[in-house]
Design an enzyme around this catalytic site. Sequence first.
Site, mmCIF file in Angstrom:
data_model
loop_
_atom_site.group_PDB
_atom_site.id
_atom_site.type_symbol
_atom_site.label_atom_id
_atom_site.label_comp_id
_atom_site.label_asym_id
_atom_site.label_seq_id
_atom_site.Cartn_x
_atom_site.Cartn_y
_atom_site.Cartn_z
ATOM 1 N N ASP A 143 40.509 42.419 46.026
ATOM 2 C CA ASP A 143 40.833 43.603 45.245
ATOM 3 C C ASP A 143 42.010 44.425 45.774
ATOM 4 O OD1 ASP A 143 39.116 43.347 43.081
ATOM 5 O OD2 ASP A 143 37.422 44.132 44.202
ATOM 6 N N TYR A 148 33.488 47.351 39.129
ATOM 7 C CA TYR A 148 32.887 47.930 40.330
ATOM 8 C C TYR A 148 33.557 49.224 40.746
ATOM 9 C CZ TYR A 148 29.285 44.980 42.303
ATOM 10 O OH TYR A 148 28.100 44.364 42.548
#
Length: 694
Positions: free
Chosen positions: A342, A430
């Site tokens: 990420d 998320y």
Amino acid sequence: MAGPSFPRLLLLFSGLLFLFTTYSSIYGPWSLSGSKTRFDYSSEKPHHPLDPLTAPEIERVQAILSGHDSAFGSGSAMIHSMALDEPNKQRVVQWKKGDRIPPRKAEVLAMSNGESRVLTVDLNSGRVVSDLTSPTSGYPMLTMDDTIAVSQVPFKSVEFNRSIEARGIPFSSLVCLTPFAGWFGPDEEGRRVIKIQCYSKQDTVNIYMRPIEGLYLTVDMDKLEIIKIIDKGPVPVPSSIGTEYRYGFLDKPVHMDRVNPMSMEQPDGVSFRVEDGYSVEWANWVFHIKPDLRAGMIISQATVRDSETGEARSVMYKGFASELYVPYMDPEEGWYSRAYMDAGEFGLGPSSMPLVPLNDCPRNAYYIDGLFVSPQGNPVLQPKMICLFERYAGEISWRHSEILLPGVDIRESRPKVTLVARMASSVGNYDYIFDWEFQMDGLIRVTVAASGMLMVKGTAYENVHDLGEKEDDSGPLISENTIGVVHDHFISFHLDMDIDGSENNSFVKVHLEKQRLPPGKSRRKSYLKVKKYVAKTEKDAQIKLSMYDPYEFHLVNTNRQSRLGNPPGYKLVPGGNAASLLDHDDPPQIRGAFTNNQIWVTRYNRSEQWAGGLLMYQSRGEDTLQVWSDRDRSIENKDIVMWYTLGFHHVPCQEDFPVMPTISASFELKPVNFFESNPVLGIAPYFEKDLPVC
Ligand SMILES: *[C@@H]1O[C@H](CO)[C@@H](O)[C@H](O)[C@H]1NC(C)=O
Ligand SMILES: *[C@@H]1O[C@H](CO)[C@@H](O)[C@H](O)[C@H]1NC(C)=O
Ligand SMILES: [Cu+2]
């Protein structure tokens, strides 16, 4: 872990447009409610060698780039990231307030002609001093423009349209996200590729819970062409029932007594100071904090004042989340490539939406904005990205009651007040919350919490009994037709500890070894003995944690001694953790090799910052922490960097639907023989008069 969600993405997009069209609005005082001081971005100058690039500096970098290569002026080269290329550590350490700021440089990661470019721009000389094309495999992180353009590509395909029609899904309800790439061998090399997963937004804002399963696309990101479509046939799209999570939209009452609102109050105001935007002083701590496009938040030059001598003592030169790796555990077509990086693929900064006052951060919080760069090289404001607040959570700093001394009544107790720096990044589905918490006793606690939505897989099963004798699919059923696919989260921290200076630092493994006693020597048969091993080279410091082979991990300055002759140090105290169990030659794990150990210590090298490599997107994993550490450089009595990876195995459950209650894990950096004695002995208790009831 995916790219930004579509609704948010649109919002961001219009936000960016807004900023572009009303660009002058970032000039002039930008007042944000709750913030005490804002600076005027148009005339902002750097005040500290580590301050992020200012808006005028960003514009100047863009102008220098355009002069260097017309591709940057014409828009055929895109800027994927731009950040301060920090001056050499020695210069920063020697710098004192009032000194001239060392020459400013920018590091730019760009794409032109389908190739990665790594450029260094010198703002003082106005020149590009280094321009490398594809120095390693891999590409810079995606831009918002990439994500937006790619999400439209599926609709160019007749085949995709047919697959959607065959499923009876209205086109108006489709949202296609571009969440993953990875690297899986030669057939996807030499071009930027991305996979696409579509969702239904019909009757919900929680698109993540309505995947259109069995239909997977691979797209060439630069040509905006479909490379491959896989249609494995329709899978029921989970219903929208129960997916709502917004307050005010929920229709079922909650059988729970209301808890009265609560808040931390500071009748005399906050006790920290933020100078010149990024320099923080609180209690016995001084540090520099800045928003970062990739890491989200960087803490630098953390210095603690010795309560006995008043000396400002260096603890950590730089600390940040270097990479966030999330491999999913489903080998099927359409799922095997879901192993996110990420920070390096999407960046934790662009997805850090403004924090929500009173809920993300308490009332006494102070907010810091991020200033990033559009692909065209313009400054983009990311408001309220970090918050700083003092916390009193009802904890005790130290205490003792004495009951064994007749005639004396001793009940000494001290409240524990800490300073928290927080950011929250919504990387698609998320949400990760990062806290750096500073305590007056010298301890630093780093916490990573995860919330948001699971990445789920559609299935024909509605109930576990439908499975019959079969095992779970790739994870447990968490709602009707919805599998919560098992996955891991790993967050790797770069911790450049400089205990009492950069040099003369060593990593000491303090081993607790079981000793057996021969019969007759004592009534005991066994005990634990502490033995110290100084790591000589990087390979000595590749650590796998084990409860049955316990160590303490000390970073000490061997050139300095406490009153008693002990070297002052800090220890890394791991908390709950998980290890990656994937094979080391599994493609995601080659790139995520920095999780092969939980702790590493490397020789300081200013180019070794990103645990998975500088160019992470689609990289082949030849520039990872594992590779650096395997060089096995000497680390004894040197300037060294510690790396710690914190992880979770995540086996989803029903409670994770439709939004996950926050889970968290942390680790601590705790002084060991750093202070001569308890550094918070002298702090005052609270009395009634200190806290008037408002
Ligand atoms: C696919 O369908 C969408 C929505 O109806 C339409 O806009 C698009 O032109 C179609 N694409 C092709 C190639 O037919
Ligand atoms: C510093 O790091 C870079 C990138 O890993 C590497 O090429 C270089 O050899 C390293 N220098 C030393 C002295 O280890
Ligand atoms: Cu998870």
